[in-house]
Motif scaffolding. Structure first.
Motif, short mmCIF file in Angstrom:
data_model
loop_
_atom_site.label_atom_id
_atom_site.label_comp_id
_atom_site.label_asym_id
_atom_site.label_seq_id
_atom_site.Cartn_x
_atom_site.Cartn_y
_atom_site.Cartn_z
N LEU A 232 0.80 -1.22 0.00
CA LEU A 232 0.00 0.00 0.00
C LEU A 232 0.84 1.28 0.00
CD1 LEU A 232 -2.79 -1.03 2.53
CD2 LEU A 232 -3.04 -0.69 0.06
N TRP A 233 1.99 1.29 0.69
CA TRP A 233 2.74 2.53 0.86
C TRP A 233 4.22 2.40 0.52
CZ3 TRP A 233 0.64 7.25 1.65
CH2 TRP A 233 -0.71 7.29 2.03
N PRO A 234 4.59 1.72 -0.58
CA PRO A 234 6.01 1.71 -0.95
C PRO A 234 6.51 3.10 -1.32
CG PRO A 234 4.68 0.90 -2.77
CD PRO A 234 3.76 1.06 -1.59
N HIS A 251 2.72 6.14 -12.63
CA HIS A 251 4.15 6.42 -12.55
C HIS A 251 4.70 6.04 -11.18
CE1 HIS A 251 3.22 9.06 -16.05
NE2 HIS A 251 4.45 8.75 -16.40
N PHE A 252 3.93 6.27 -10.12
CA PHE A 252 4.38 5.88 -8.79
C PHE A 252 4.47 4.36 -8.67
CE2 PHE A 252 3.48 10.26 -7.69
CZ PHE A 252 4.47 10.53 -6.76
N GLU A 253 3.54 3.66 -9.29
CA GLU A 253 3.61 2.20 -9.26
C GLU A 253 4.86 1.70 -9.97
OE1 GLU A 253 -0.13 1.14 -10.97
OE2 GLU A 253 -1.26 1.77 -9.21
N GLN A 254 5.21 2.34 -11.08
CA GLN A 254 6.43 1.95 -11.79
C GLN A 254 7.67 2.22 -10.94
OE1 GLN A 254 6.17 4.21 -15.42
NE2 GLN A 254 4.28 3.17 -16.06
N ALA A 255 7.74 3.40 -10.34
CA ALA A 255 8.90 3.73 -9.50
C ALA A 255 8.97 2.83 -8.27
CB ALA A 255 8.82 5.19 -9.08
N SER A 256 7.81 2.44 -7.75
CA SER A 256 7.78 1.64 -6.53
C SER A 256 8.27 0.22 -6.74
CB SER A 256 6.35 1.61 -5.96
OG SER A 256 5.95 2.89 -5.54
N GLU A 257 8.39 -0.20 -8.00
CA GLU A 257 8.97 -1.51 -8.25
C GLU A 257 10.41 -1.59 -7.76
OE1 GLU A 257 8.50 -2.44 -12.36
OE2 GLU A 257 6.30 -2.37 -12.30
N THR A 260 12.15 -2.30 -2.23
CA THR A 260 12.13 -3.69 -1.81
C THR A 260 11.32 -3.88 -0.52
OG1 THR A 260 14.11 -3.54 -0.44
CG2 THR A 260 14.42 -3.99 -2.80
N ARG A 261 10.91 -5.09 -0.32
CA ARG A 261 10.22 -5.43 0.93
C ARG A 261 11.12 -5.17 2.12
NH1 ARG A 261 9.45 -9.54 4.43
NH2 ARG A 261 7.30 -10.02 5.08
N ARG A 262 12.41 -5.43 1.98
CA ARG A 262 13.36 -5.20 3.06
C ARG A 262 13.43 -3.72 3.43
NH1 ARG A 262 17.86 -7.78 5.26
NH2 ARG A 262 18.56 -6.52 7.02
N GLN A 263 13.40 -2.85 2.43
CA GLN A 263 13.41 -1.41 2.72
C GLN A 263 12.21 -1.02 3.59
OE1 GLN A 263 14.01 -0.33 -1.63
NE2 GLN A 263 14.94 1.46 -0.66
N VAL A 264 11.06 -1.54 3.24
CA VAL A 264 9.85 -1.24 4.02
C VAL A 264 9.97 -1.81 5.42
CG1 VAL A 264 7.36 -1.63 4.18
CG2 VAL A 264 8.40 -1.03 1.98
N SER A 265 10.44 -3.04 5.52
CA SER A 265 10.58 -3.68 6.82
C SER A 265 11.52 -2.90 7.74
CB SER A 265 11.09 -5.11 6.65
OG SER A 265 11.28 -5.74 7.89
N ASP A 266 12.57 -2.34 7.16
CA ASP A 266 13.55 -1.59 7.95
C ASP A 266 13.04 -0.21 8.34
OD1 ASP A 266 15.30 -3.71 7.78
OD2 ASP A 266 16.54 -2.82 6.20
N ALA A 267 12.17 0.37 7.52
CA ALA A 267 11.78 1.77 7.71
C ALA A 267 10.45 1.95 8.43
CB ALA A 267 11.71 2.47 6.35
#
Length: 318
Positions: A232-234, A251-257, A260-267
């Motif tokens: 939901l919030w990458p 465009h945000f969906e393309q950039a959000s590819e 990574t899941r790890r980035q979200v988990s850490d932040a």
């Protein structure tokens, strides 16, 4: 002492759900509300974008908490005179418990009428003039203004605010922090950045409130919570100026590819570990924030409000 509020995400929830969250926030012990102002969500998965001024009107009849926009762009999609009228009416409905958070905006919301999307320096100049226009109108006197960016002819807010309506200015870089210090009644910045706060203070913000917030995903299963936040919030993890210049949710969906899941988990604080949530919020307190708004990602807001009522807020305020 830092005040803790709940962040209502118009990008993720329909208006009736936002009102329900506001009631639950008040019952859980949050002392104020913030609400986003978007024409589009950041991505299709979020899936909502109600008109913020209608929601604020409904909030005024639902709860007695103060409400702040985080943030409105009063320069492109809405003329500052119209924004001033909306803010003044909101202030009256909320009996003075309204603050107008403003910023230079994002192309995602502001390009929709076909206007050119200027570079930051010009957007900052537009914002400064817009704040000047709005403050003149908040007096309730007739205003005529001819500036570089805006014209106002014989405009008067007959339903003006009672008393001062605070205008808090958002900023994410050195220039924006200094602008907030110079023209704002407060500074809005989302990360616990002590250097940005110092710039704000040094530019004229001494004694003015610093306001920020974060998103979390409370849930009994941390892996599932991380998946929800990543879906939901990458966009929260996109670097640089992408959030200001990309024009559409696609465009945000393309950039959000690239996120990574790890980035979200850490932040992002995810899952049921009370201390993880407390530490994330406490970072804002230690950085010198006066108001911190926390928003729950995903549909399980009931569990979030129960956990924050019983565990997280007591740990922060005890």
């Amino acid at each position: 002492m830092t005040a803790f509020g709940y962040f209502l995400a118009c990008e993720e929830f329909p208006p009736d759900r936002l009102l329900e969250q506001a009631r639950r926030a008040a019952d859980a012990g949050f002392s104020r509300l913030a609400i986003s102002d978007h024409f589009h969500p950041w991505n299709d998965a979020q899936g909502n974008s109600p008109f913020v001024w209608s929601v604020i009107g409904a909030l005024s009849q639902t709860v007695e908490l103060p409400v702040t926009t985080l943030v409105t762009c009063p320069t492109t999609r809405m003329h500052p005179a119209v924004t001033a009228q909306a803010a003044a009416t909101s202030s009256r409905l909320l009996d003075g418990r309204f603050a107008l958070g403003v910023g230079t905006g994002e192309a995602l919301n502001e390009h929709i009428l076909g206007d050119r999307w200027p570079a930051f320096d010009e957007r900052a100049e537009m914002l400064e003039e817009a704040v000047e226009v709005m403050r003149e109108l908040f007096t309730g006197r007739q205003v005529s203004h001819r500036g570089r960016h805006y014209t106002v002819e014989n405009a008067r807010l007959y339903t003006a605010p009672r008393g001062r309506l605070p205008v808090h200015v958002s900023g994410f870089g050195p220039k924006a922090a200094e602008l907030a210090g110079r023209i704002g009644d407060g500074f809005v910045t989302m990360g616990p950045d002590e250097e940005a706060i110092k710039r704000f203070r040094d530019a004229g913000g001494e004694g003015k409130p610093v306001i920020g917030g974060l998103k979390v995903c409370w849930g009994e299963d941390r892996d599932e919570a991380v998946d929800t936040a990543h879906r939901l919030w990458p966009t929260e993890q996109l670097p640089g100026e992408l959030n200001q210049i990309l024009p559409t949710p696609a465009h945000f969906e393309q950039a959000s590819e690239l996120v990574t899941r790890r980035q979200v988990s850490d932040a992002v604080p995810c899952g049921p570990d009370v201390e993880e949530h407390v530490e994330a919020v406490r970072a804002y307190v230690e950085a010198g924030f006066d108001e911190v708004y926390i928003g729950q990602i995903g549909p399980d807001d009931q569990a979030f409000f129960e956990a924050y009522r019983d565990k997280v807020l007591p740990a922060l305020t005890g």
